[in-house]
Write a protein that holds these residues in place. Structure first.
Motif, PDB file in Angstrom:
ATOM      1  N   UNK A 249       0.831  -1.207   0.000  1.00  0.00           N
ATOM      2  CA  UNK A 249       0.000   0.000   0.000  1.00  0.00           C
ATOM      3  C   UNK A 249       0.867   1.259   0.000  1.00  0.00           C
ATOM      4  N   UNK A 250       1.964   1.236   0.757  1.00  0.00           N
ATOM      5  CA  UNK A 250       2.818   2.418   0.854  1.00  0.00           C
ATOM      6  C   UNK A 250       3.544   2.713  -0.459  1.00  0.00           C
ATOM      7  N   UNK A 251       3.729   1.691  -1.305  1.00  0.00           N
ATOM      8  CA  UNK A 251       4.382   1.894  -2.601  1.00  0.00           C
ATOM      9  C   UNK A 251       3.347   1.969  -3.732  1.00  0.00           C
ATOM     10  N   UNK A 252       2.123   2.380  -3.359  1.00  0.00           N
ATOM     11  CA  UNK A 252       1.066   2.744  -4.319  1.00  0.00           C
ATOM     12  C   UNK A 252       0.622   1.600  -5.211  1.00  0.00           C
ATOM     13  N   UNK A 253       0.523   0.382  -4.668  1.00  0.00           N
ATOM     14  CA  UNK A 253      -0.075  -0.714  -5.429  1.00  0.00           C
ATOM     15  C   UNK A 253      -1.594  -0.555  -5.405  1.00  0.00           C
ATOM     16  N   UNK A 254      -2.208  -0.939  -6.498  1.00  0.00           N
ATOM     17  CA  UNK A 254      -3.659  -0.801  -6.617  1.00  0.00           C
ATOM     18  C   UNK A 254      -4.411  -2.047  -6.176  1.00  0.00           C
ATOM     19  N   UNK A 255      -3.735  -3.184  -6.213  1.00  0.00           N
ATOM     20  CA  UNK A 255      -4.392  -4.443  -5.893  1.00  0.00           C
ATOM     21  C   UNK A 255      -3.388  -5.394  -5.253  1.00  0.00           C
ATOM     22  N   UNK A 256      -3.856  -6.166  -4.284  1.00  0.00           N
ATOM     23  CA  UNK A 256      -3.049  -7.199  -3.638  1.00  0.00           C
ATOM     24  C   UNK A 256      -3.738  -8.538  -3.838  1.00  0.00           C
ATOM     25  N   UNK A 257      -2.985  -9.510  -4.322  1.00  0.00           N
ATOM     26  CA  UNK A 257      -3.471 -10.884  -4.396  1.00  0.00           C
ATOM     27  C   UNK A 257      -2.592 -11.736  -3.494  1.00  0.00           C
ATOM     28  N   UNK A 258      -3.206 -12.407  -2.564  1.00  0.00           N
ATOM     29  CA  UNK A 258      -2.475 -13.296  -1.674  1.00  0.00           C
ATOM     30  C   UNK A 258      -2.545 -14.712  -2.235  1.00  0.00           C
ATOM     31  N   UNK A 259      -1.395 -15.218  -2.726  1.00  0.00           N
ATOM     32  CA  UNK A 259      -1.318 -16.612  -3.170  1.00  0.00           C
ATOM     33  C   UNK A 259      -1.128 -17.447  -1.918  1.00  0.00           C
ATOM     34  N   UNK A 260      -2.228 -17.896  -1.371  1.00  0.00           N
ATOM     35  CA  UNK A 260      -2.251 -18.422  -0.017  1.00  0.00           C
ATOM     36  C   UNK A 260      -1.676 -19.802   0.161  1.00  0.00           C
ATOM     37  N   UNK A 261      -2.064 -20.403   1.258  1.00  0.00           N
ATOM     38  CA  UNK A 261      -1.576 -21.729   1.612  1.00  0.00           C
ATOM     39  C   UNK A 261      -2.353 -22.795   0.841  1.00  0.00           C
ATOM     40  N   UNK A 262      -1.691 -23.918   0.532  1.00  0.00           N
ATOM     41  CA  UNK A 262      -2.375 -24.998  -0.196  1.00  0.00           C
ATOM     42  C   UNK A 262      -3.613 -25.485   0.561  1.00  0.00           C
ATOM     43  N   UNK A 263      -4.491 -26.115  -0.164  1.00  0.00           N
ATOM     44  CA  UNK A 263      -5.789 -26.490   0.414  1.00  0.00           C
ATOM     45  C   UNK A 263      -5.659 -27.492   1.557  1.00  0.00           C
ATOM     46  N   UNK A 264      -4.665 -28.397   1.498  1.00  0.00           N
ATOM     47  CA  UNK A 264      -4.522 -29.360   2.594  1.00  0.00           C
ATOM     48  C   UNK A 264      -4.062 -28.669   3.872  1.00  0.00           C
ATOM     49  N   UNK A 265      -3.227 -27.627   3.744  1.00  0.00           N
ATOM     50  CA  UNK A 265      -2.796 -26.862   4.919  1.00  0.00           C
ATOM     51  C   UNK A 265      -3.982 -26.096   5.495  1.00  0.00           C
ATOM     52  N   UNK A 266      -4.788 -25.504   4.635  1.00  0.00           N
ATOM     53  CA  UNK A 266      -5.975 -24.788   5.102  1.00  0.00           C
ATOM     54  C   UNK A 266      -6.916 -25.735   5.832  1.00  0.00           C
ATOM     55  N   UNK A 267      -7.041 -26.957   5.322  1.00  0.00           N
ATOM     56  CA  UNK A 267      -7.943 -27.934   5.939  1.00  0.00           C
ATOM     57  C   UNK A 267      -7.454 -28.345   7.330  1.00  0.00           C
ATOM     58  N   UNK A 268      -6.121 -28.334   7.547  1.00  0.00           N
ATOM     59  CA  UNK A 268      -5.577 -28.715   8.859  1.00  0.00           C
ATOM     60  C   UNK A 268      -5.752 -27.612   9.891  1.00  0.00           C
ATOM     61  N   UNK A 269      -6.086 -26.406   9.441  1.00  0.00           N
ATOM     62  CA  UNK A 269      -6.319 -25.274  10.341  1.00  0.00           C
ATOM     63  C   UNK A 269      -5.125 -25.039  11.248  1.00  0.00           C
ATOM     64  N   UNK A 270      -3.937 -24.993  10.640  1.00  0.00           N
ATOM     65  CA  UNK A 270      -2.725 -24.676  11.395  1.00  0.00           C
ATOM     66  C   UNK A 270      -2.824 -23.245  11.886  1.00  0.00           C
TER      67      UNK A 270
ATOM     68  N   UNK B 213      -3.705  -1.770 -13.060  1.00  0.00           N
ATOM     69  CA  UNK B 213      -2.812  -1.011 -12.191  1.00  0.00           C
ATOM     70  C   UNK B 213      -1.713  -1.871 -11.604  1.00  0.00           C
ATOM     71  N   UNK B 214      -1.095  -1.355 -10.552  1.00  0.00           N
ATOM     72  CA  UNK B 214       0.058  -2.028  -9.949  1.00  0.00           C
ATOM     73  C   UNK B 214      -0.405  -3.193  -9.080  1.00  0.00           C
ATOM     74  N   UNK B 215       0.131  -4.366  -9.378  1.00  0.00           N
ATOM     75  CA  UNK B 215      -0.266  -5.586  -8.679  1.00  0.00           C
ATOM     76  C   UNK B 215       0.834  -6.024  -7.722  1.00  0.00           C
ATOM     77  N   UNK B 216       0.449  -6.397  -6.529  1.00  0.00           N
ATOM     78  CA  UNK B 216       1.372  -6.979  -5.561  1.00  0.00           C
ATOM     79  C   UNK B 216       0.924  -8.371  -5.181  1.00  0.00           C
TER      80      UNK B 216
END
Length: 341
Positions: free
Chosen positions: A172-193, A243-246
């Motif tokens: 945000x401080x470097x003026x990005x317009x959009x943030x996409x979080x390439x998150x954790x794999x689905x099996x990790x999400x399912x384990x609720x670490x 725009x600028x993607x992060x």
């Protein structure tokens, strides 16, 4: 074979004094301790572990329960194991490994069979069924991770909530317009670490505070194909002229596949978009290109955990205001960050 009797003779003390110096069970004057330690070093004395355990009623062993599951990032676990082992050896203890898949039964086995004096439990789930069992054991247990209910156990971990906020704050401080979080794999999400939920919460809170467009994409796995699928979705969300993607990549195993997939598409991190990874500095420095990262600080987390563990083991007070101690992550800008607009 050198015995404690030989050490006592050279140091000019009784055999019981040698035992007290090694076990720490009685106060010994600095001068006497120095003579005994010098005699031990001169003779190359190695006390028998079994005899020492009988004398001190301790096994001189720390149990370390490590994550072991399909897709587990064992490379990321190694700095924890190395530092914990080093800290244990400095306190004249060895380390025995147990794996997460043993569950609560593994903790009970370590304690009931007197295999160790204390336990370090890694990769804790948000609602981990091992926690109530760990809280009832007769040996001290410290968690690397923060469950929803620690049941009075001491916890040490990276401040993942702060890490998530710092990643989005930087974009945000470097003026990005959009943030996409390439998150954790689905099996990790399912384990609720526990750390997954904390990181995502921090990123979401920062995006909301800055009013920046924010999307989470969960890849199917950490393979190259998984990174490709996640990028397909992320870039579709971006759309033409967006725009600028992060990109924020919190799973260390996904960082290099993501960078390579971007390069294969003709997108150069640091020129066409920004990429921020959550990983060790070594992983960040050796990636291609070197990636801007928030450090996991595995060695600092491990040292703090072991410092608390040995204070508990030695029945000393723990000078912390809370049973939860969080380590502040460090942000290091590298080649994958767009310059501020």
């Amino acid at each position: 074979m050198v015995t404690s009797r030989d050490v006592a003779r050279l140091a000019g003390v009784s055999q019981s004094t040698v035992s007290y110096v090694m076990s720490g069970r009685r106060s010994i004057s600095p001068e006497t301790r120095r003579r005994v330690e010098e005699a031990i070093e001169t003779l190359g004395f190695q006390p028998n572990a079994g005899a020492r355990a009988l004398a001190s009623q301790r096994s001189q062993v720390i149990g370390l329960v490590v994550p072991f599951a399909p897709g587990a990032d064992m490379t990321g676990v190694l700095p924890f194991i190395e530092t914990i082992t080093k800290c244990a050896r400095e306190e004249d203890h060895n380390v025995i490994l147990a794996t997460e898949d043993e569950g609560a039964e593994g903790l009970t086995r370590l304690s009931d069979q007197s295999l160790c004096d204390a336990i370090v439990l890694m990769e804790v789930g948000s609602k981990d069924p091992r926690i109530p069992v760990a809280a009832g054991l007769s040996v001290p247990v410290i968690l690397i991770g923060v469950p929803d209910d620690p049941a009075g156990l001491y916890c040490v971990d990276l401040d993942y909530t702060l890490a998530g906020r710092m990643a989005v704050d930087e974009l945000a401080s470097s003026a990005h317009d959009r943030v996409v979080l390439l998150g954790y794999p689905r099996d990790v999400m399912a384990r609720d670490v526990n750390f997954v939920r904390r990181f995502l919460r921090g990123a979401e809170e920062s995006a909301a505070a800055h009013g920046i467009a924010y999307v989470e994409v969960s890849p199917p796995d950490t393979s190259r194909a998984g990174a490709e699928a996640a990028l397909d979705e992320a870039l579709t969300e971006q759309g033409p002229g967006g725009g600028r993607l992060g990109l924020v990549v919190p799973d260390p195993q996904l960082i290099q596949p993501t960078l390579q997939s971007l390069l294969d598409r003709g997108l150069v991190p640091g020129r066409d978009l920004s990429v921020i990874g959550l990983c060790t500095d070594r992983t960040a420095e050796t990636s291609t290109p070197p990636v801007t990262n928030l450090s996991l600080e595995p060695r600092d987390v491990s040292r703090r955990a072991m410092r608390i563990l040995f204070r508990l083991l030695n029945h000393e007070s723990v000078p912390t205001a809370s049973t939860v101690e969080l380590v502040t992550p460090r942000l290091t800008l590298r080649q994958t960050s767009l310059p501020a607009r």
